[in-house]
Design an enzyme around this catalytic site. Structure first.
Site, PDB file in Angstrom:
ATOM      1  N   SER B 331       9.429  20.852 -27.243  1.00  9.80           N
ATOM      2  CA  SER B 331       9.488  21.344 -28.836  1.00  9.80           C
ATOM      3  C   SER B 331       9.593  20.174 -30.172  1.00  9.80           C
ATOM      4  O   SER B 331       9.042  20.365 -30.772  1.00  9.80           O
ATOM      5  CB  SER B 331      10.414  22.594 -29.023  1.00  9.80           C
ATOM      6  OG  SER B 331      10.393  23.330 -28.220  1.00  9.80           O
ATOM      7  N   ASP B 355       4.895  37.785 -32.626  1.00  6.75           N
ATOM      8  CA  ASP B 355       5.318  37.373 -30.951  1.00  6.75           C
ATOM      9  C   ASP B 355       6.056  37.676 -30.320  1.00  6.75           C
ATOM     10  O   ASP B 355       6.983  38.977 -31.083  1.00  6.75           O
ATOM     11  CB  ASP B 355       5.948  35.701 -31.194  1.00  6.75           C
ATOM     12  CG  ASP B 355       6.689  35.922 -30.334  1.00  6.75           C
ATOM     13  OD1 ASP B 355       6.619  35.703 -28.806  1.00  6.75           O
ATOM     14  OD2 ASP B 355       8.060  34.443 -30.316  1.00  6.75           O
ATOM     15  N   ASP B 370       7.576  32.783 -24.360  1.00  4.21           N
ATOM     16  CA  ASP B 370       8.637  32.290 -25.031  1.00  4.21           C
ATOM     17  C   ASP B 370       9.741  32.084 -24.653  1.00  4.21           C
ATOM     18  O   ASP B 370       9.920  33.030 -24.293  1.00  4.21           O
ATOM     19  CB  ASP B 370       8.549  32.871 -26.358  1.00  4.21           C
ATOM     20  CG  ASP B 370       8.617  32.280 -27.964  1.00  4.21           C
ATOM     21  OD1 ASP B 370       7.825  32.010 -28.393  1.00  4.21           O
ATOM     22  OD2 ASP B 370      10.377  32.115 -27.597  1.00  4.21           O
ATOM     23  N   HIS B 376       9.825  36.634 -31.371  1.00  2.00           N
ATOM     24  CA  HIS B 376      10.356  36.311 -32.580  1.00  2.00           C
ATOM     25  C   HIS B 376       9.929  37.467 -33.700  1.00  2.00           C
ATOM     26  O   HIS B 376      10.224  37.138 -34.539  1.00  2.00           O
ATOM     27  CB  HIS B 376      10.589  34.475 -33.069  1.00  2.00           C
ATOM     28  CG  HIS B 376      11.574  34.184 -32.347  1.00  2.00           C
ATOM     29  ND1 HIS B 376      12.277  33.928 -32.401  1.00  2.00           N
ATOM     30  CD2 HIS B 376      10.351  32.464 -31.237  1.00  2.00           C
ATOM     31  CE1 HIS B 376      12.398  32.613 -31.168  1.00  2.00           C
ATOM     32  NE2 HIS B 376      11.122  31.813 -30.881  1.00  2.00           N
ATOM     33  N   CYS B 389       9.141  29.106 -32.525  1.00  2.00           N
ATOM     34  CA  CYS B 389       8.640  30.041 -30.984  1.00  2.00           C
ATOM     35  C   CYS B 389       7.688  29.303 -30.414  1.00  2.00           C
ATOM     36  O   CYS B 389       6.900  28.407 -31.002  1.00  2.00           O
ATOM     37  CB  CYS B 389       8.173  31.072 -32.562  1.00  2.00           C
ATOM     38  SG  CYS B 389       6.241  31.271 -32.048  1.00  2.00           S
TER      39      CYS B 389
END
Lengths: 371, 635
Positions: B331, B355, B370, B376, B389
């Protein structure tokens, strides 16, 4: 007779002990120069200087003794000396002592003796004795037998093997024959014969190391670290000396030990490096002085035997000089011939001085005539 | 012999004949002497210079003198690599009458081992008798003292000192400094190829790794010479002339040794790496790779046991994880992709997705999850960075496509060498269609693109690449080469700085996109849902950053990832990239802790430790003031 009494007395004294003052002056000068060079060449080794002085003393003594013997006695001794020398050479070949890879010594129990040294004097004596029996110039037959007298010991010594000495002995005999008046036609013929003998010498008589020396002489740079090393370093020493030389004790080639055998056979290189071209001319002048004096003595000698012997001894002395200088400067192959009266070493010096003793005997002992 | 008839001899004629022959002989003598003289004339006058040269060549030897190696300082002038004398016990055989007896006595005094004796005698063979031979090397001070007290009893035995490299900080700087060691065959070959043979003629050691290797040329210096007179055996008689060597230049690094030690401490007992740079220059302030090892072991030749232990250790201490470690960036690259999405107008600041924790492509069975099982909810690009996310970025990657991603991320430096002054660097991998074709001979599938959105799939990056790319974000596209070398120290203590090395900048049409993304990174640390919020709570400075958790283990489609169930080596890598202060960045930190788990709880706290340490020693702008200006600017 306007000389001062002192000089006359001195001269008379030397005359009485049969010493030729002029020749002695030349020899002593040479020995003095030799001492200086040896001090440098030995790496300032006083031990070597002392031993050399002892040897020179002995040699001068031998000269003095030899000078007392009348020339006629030498003449009578010639045949016996030669015969004894030849027998001893044969003995050396059969039961001689090995020394440095060559058979040169005869061990007589008490002393070790090199018969070839005796022959250096016995050969010219014998040849002079034989040739002088005939009217001069000699005919072909006496010349032929004269050569036989020379060649026999030469071959025996070359077989020891001692190339340098056999060369000196051969020349001493040949000089006597030449001085006797051997005809030029014969000289030409012998020269031709000698040339024809060279291949035989190369293929059948010369040892491998001797051939190597000759090959090295022809091209020393072919093996600069091996057999060519001596001669290359020697030429560097001589060449780097230049006109004035590097100065006494300043020769780098000799002081830093790049020069091999610097105090014996290669002492001339040390001299040339430190005293230069100028010094060499001076040294040669001393040698020429001695040779000229020797030839004058020979020329003034009373009988043919004395003339031939004196001339031969003088010219053989020159052969030492020429061969030694020639070999260390690359003109001749390296054969072990010392620089007379300068190189460190005993036997040959005593023989040389014995020869000069004979020369003085011839020069100072005259029978009827007087000036 | 038959007696001939005796003729009457003409004595006068015979005398004349002899006189003539003697004269001829004298002429021949003079002729031969003139040959000798002309030969000597040629040698001594004509070829004198030639022989003079050869005579000098015989006696004069030129001996090289090794230059002293340049010292290495940190940015504050702390010595990091120095030259220390090492002592060895040496014997000169020529000066020792009874070699065996002397060695026996030395054995009693110094405890010489059998091995040392063996080495000594094997070194002795083929050696000139006036050359010293070492019996024991690397004497301790105590041994030096002990021998010195008895030196008078050992004529011909002495202690010889030689300068040798020493690294006072040991394993703290190994991967940065590297080390020097004895020149080996391979080094020699390179030296010859570089035409540096003469320069290294007297040199013993050469840089093998790190800065020592990279800056070998400046550190080494220039060889000096002494002219000596030698004899035929090579013994030095006297020195004629000395041309002193030029020592290597003393260099100053950007490294701050205090910060470096803090990084080392922070990673103690962990596998991982921390890189700290100055975003305004690209200068490397700290770079630590854990585990490390003592470089001093290598200087005098490491033992086989020690070396094979290092080589075979599963923790791989020999590699520099900061520049050679190829990690999935996870990430940490979401901010970069966000810039690309905004720039390409695939998304804008207001684009949102809902999400639900799952991402699927039309007509494809595969489900991408996720990290938050239930999702999220509604997130925009900023929120997607703040909470990290995944689904948002799956979709962004899908919409951008691999070609645009690959090209743009290459501009950030991914898949390429950063140009740091270390030879030990990997270019890692930025995947593309062409790459996959060449590597696997397979087409690029759309399914390959989706995980690229969260820095997984085939994408790998080195921590130094990550650090460089964050600096590009901070600098709105301006890029620097990370530099360890800061400059050169002069004799008077002044430092001349090396010029900064810039790279081709990243061009964007709208600069506000940079600010938007940086603001999002601010929210990661300072937002109410930020993933690094806990780690950075109550810092006296304001920082920004991005967490990362790299999966090394592919979970089955319907399974859940349970850390306890997978072996330790397959657990997630914890990652963090960040910078501070937010308004006027002075430090950029990138770090990886291998198999530590989630980035927010395992990497972010370490980053904080480093930043805390940094700002304890450096001034930073007042927190409130920044907070005010930033919020104004961001709204």
């Amino acid at each position: 007779m306007k000389k001062s009494t002192l000089k006359a007395n001195q001269s008379n004294f030397l005359q009485r002990i049969h010493i030729d003052a002029v020749l002695l002056l030349g020899l002593l000068t040479l020995m003095g120069v030799g001492m200086f060079v040896l001090y440098s060449a030995s790496g300032q080794d006083f031990g070597q200087i002392k031993r050399q002085i002892a040897r020179l003393g002995l040699a001068l003594l031998v000269m003095l003794v030899m000078a007392q013997i009348p020339p006629m006695a030498y003449r009578r001794l010639s045949v016996y000396a030669y015969a004894a020398g030849l027998l001893m050479l044969l003995a050396v070949l059969l039961f001689g002592d090995m020394g440095k890879g060559a058979q040169r010594w005869l061990d007589l129990g008490v002393i070790r003796f090199q018969p070839s040294e005796l022959m250096k004097l016995a050969v010219p004596m014998m040849v002079a004795w034989y040739i002088s029996k005939f009217t001069l110039p000699p005919k072909t037959l006496p010349v032929f037998f004269g050569f036989v007298l020379v060649v026999a010991p030469t071959i025996l010594i070359a077989k020891q093997p001692d190339l340098g000495t056999s060369l000196l002995i051969a020349s001493s005999g040949i000089f006597a024959i030449f001085l006797a008046g051997m005809s030029w036609r014969l000289i030409g013929f012998v020269t031709l014969l000698g040339s024809a003998f060279l291949p035989i010498l190369w293929f059948f008589l010369m040892k491998e190391y001797q051939k190597q020396r000759v090959l090295t002489f022809l091209n020393p740079e072919s093996d600069p670290l091996g057999s060519g090393y001596h001669i290359i370093q020697s030429k560097i020493a001589i060449g780097s000396g230049g006109f004035e030389g590097k100065g006494w004790l300043q020769g780098t080639q000799s002081q830093l030990e790049f020069l091999p055998e610097r105090h014996t056979d290669f002492i001339f290189s040390v001299f040339s490096e430190e005293f230069g071209f100028l010094g060499v001319l001076g040294l040669l002048a001393i040698y020429v002085f001695i040779i000229v004096r020797g030839l004058i003595i020979a020329n003034r000698a009373q009988d043919a035997y004395s003339k031939l012997l004196a001339g031969s001894i003088t010219l053989t002395f020159f052969v030492y000089v020429f061969v030694n200088m020639g070999m260390v400067s690359g003109l001749l192959p390296v054969v072990g011939v010392p620089l007379p009266l300068v190189s460190y070493g005993g036997t040959s010096m005593v023989t040389l001085m014995a020869g000069f003793g004979i020369l003085m005997a011839i020069g100072t002992q005259k029978r009827f005539l007087s000036r | 012999m038959p007696r001939k008839r005796q003729t009457i001899r003409d004595h006068t004629a015979e005398a004349n004949l002899f006189a003539r022959r003697a004269m001829i002989a004298m002429l021949i003598v003079l002729l031969l002497i003139s040959i000798v003289i002309s030969n000597l004339y040629v040698l001594q006058i004509r070829q004198h210079e030639d022989y003079q040269t050869r005579s000098n060549g015989n006696r004069i030897k030129v001996l090289p003198i090794a230059p002293n190696r340049g010292l290495i300082y940190d940015r504050n002038g702390v010595l990091l690599a120095e030259n220390r004398p090492v002592f060895s016990l040496e014997l000169i055989p020529e000066q020792i009458d009874d070699l065996e007896g002397t060695i026996t006595q030395l054995t009693e005094l110094m405890g010489i081992t059998e091995e040392e004796k063996e080495n000594f005698f094997s070194n002795l063979r083929g050696q000139r008798r006036f050359k010293p031979v070492a019996l024991r090397t690397q004497l301790t001070e105590l041994e030096v003292a002990r021998f010195s007290a008895h030196q008078h009893q050992f004529p011909g035995v002495g202690i010889e000192a030689r300068l040798s490299r020493f690294y006072p900080y040991g394993d703290a700087l190994t991967h940065v400094l590297g080390y020097v060691a004895k020149i080996n065959k391979k080094d020699l070959q390179k030296i010859v190829e570089a035409g540096q043979e003469a320069n290294y003629a007297a040199t013993y050691d050469i840089g093998k790794l790190g800065i020592e290797k990279f800056h070998e040329e400046v550190l080494h210096g220039t060889v000096g010479y002494q002219q000596v007179e030698v004899n035929n055996q090579g013994r030095i008689i006297r020195t004629l002339n000395v041309d002193p060597p030029v020592p290597g230049r003393d260099i100053v690094l950007n490294i701050d040794i205090e910060l470096q030690l803090a990084a080392q401490q922070a990673l103690e007992g962990k596998r991982g790496t921390i890189v700290v740079t100055s975003p305004k220059t690209g200068g490397v302030l700290a770079m630590y790779s854990s585990p490390s090892y003592d470089p001093n072991l290598f200087v005098h030749g490491i033992s086989r046991t020690n070396y094979s232990a290092l080589l075979n250790s599963p923790d791989r201490p020999l590699i520099n994880r900061a520049t050679q470690g190829q990690y999935p960036p996870a990430s940490t690259i979401k901010p970069h992709l966000a810039v690309l999405g905004l720039e390409q107008k695939v998304i804008d600041a207001k684009t949102t997705i809902n999400d639900r924790g799952r991402y699927q492509l039309p007509n494809v069975d595969h489900v991408w999850r996720d990290w938050k099982k239930w999702g999220h909810g509604k997130v925009d690009v900023t929120k997607a960075i703040e909470v990290s996310c995944d689904t948002f970025y799956y979709d962004l990657a899908y919409q951008l496509g691999i070609d645009r991603i690959s090209e743009a991320m290459s501009e950030f430096g991914f898949g390429d060498y950063t140009g740091i002054d270390l030879y030990e660097e990997s270019d890692a991998n930025m995947p593309s269609r062409g790459w996959k074709r060449a590597r696997f001979n397979q087409p690029w599938y759309i399914g390959d693109t989706i995980p690229v959105g969260i820095g997984q799939s085939y994408w790998t990056a080195t921590p130094i690449q990550l650090n460089q790319s964050i600096n590009a974000l901070i600098n709105h596209g301006e890029r620097f080469v990370p530099q360890i070398l800061r400059g050169f120290m002069h004799d008077n203590g002044e430092i001349s700085l090396e010029p900064l090395k810039t790279l081709r900048p990243i061009m964007v049409s709208e600069h506000k996109n940079w600010d938007l993304v940086l603001k999002a990174m601010y929210e990661v640390v300072n937002g109410k849902d930020g993933t690094a919020r806990h780690a950075f709570s109550d810092t006296p400075y304001i920082s920004a950053g991005k967490t990362g958790t790299a999966q090394l283990f592919t979970v089955g489609q319907d399974e859940e990832y349970e850390a306890e169930d997978v072996s330790e080596r397959l657990r997630d890598n914890a990652m963090y990239v960040g910078f501070a202060p937010y308004s006027d960045p002075q430090v950029t930190v990138s770090l990886v802790v291998e198999n530590a788990g989630g980035g927010s709880s395992n990497a972010a706290p370490i980053a904080r430790e480093i930043m805390d340490f940094y700002f304890r020693h450096h001034e930073f702008p007042n927190r409130q003031a920044i907070s005010a200006t930033r919020s104004e600017g961001a709204e």
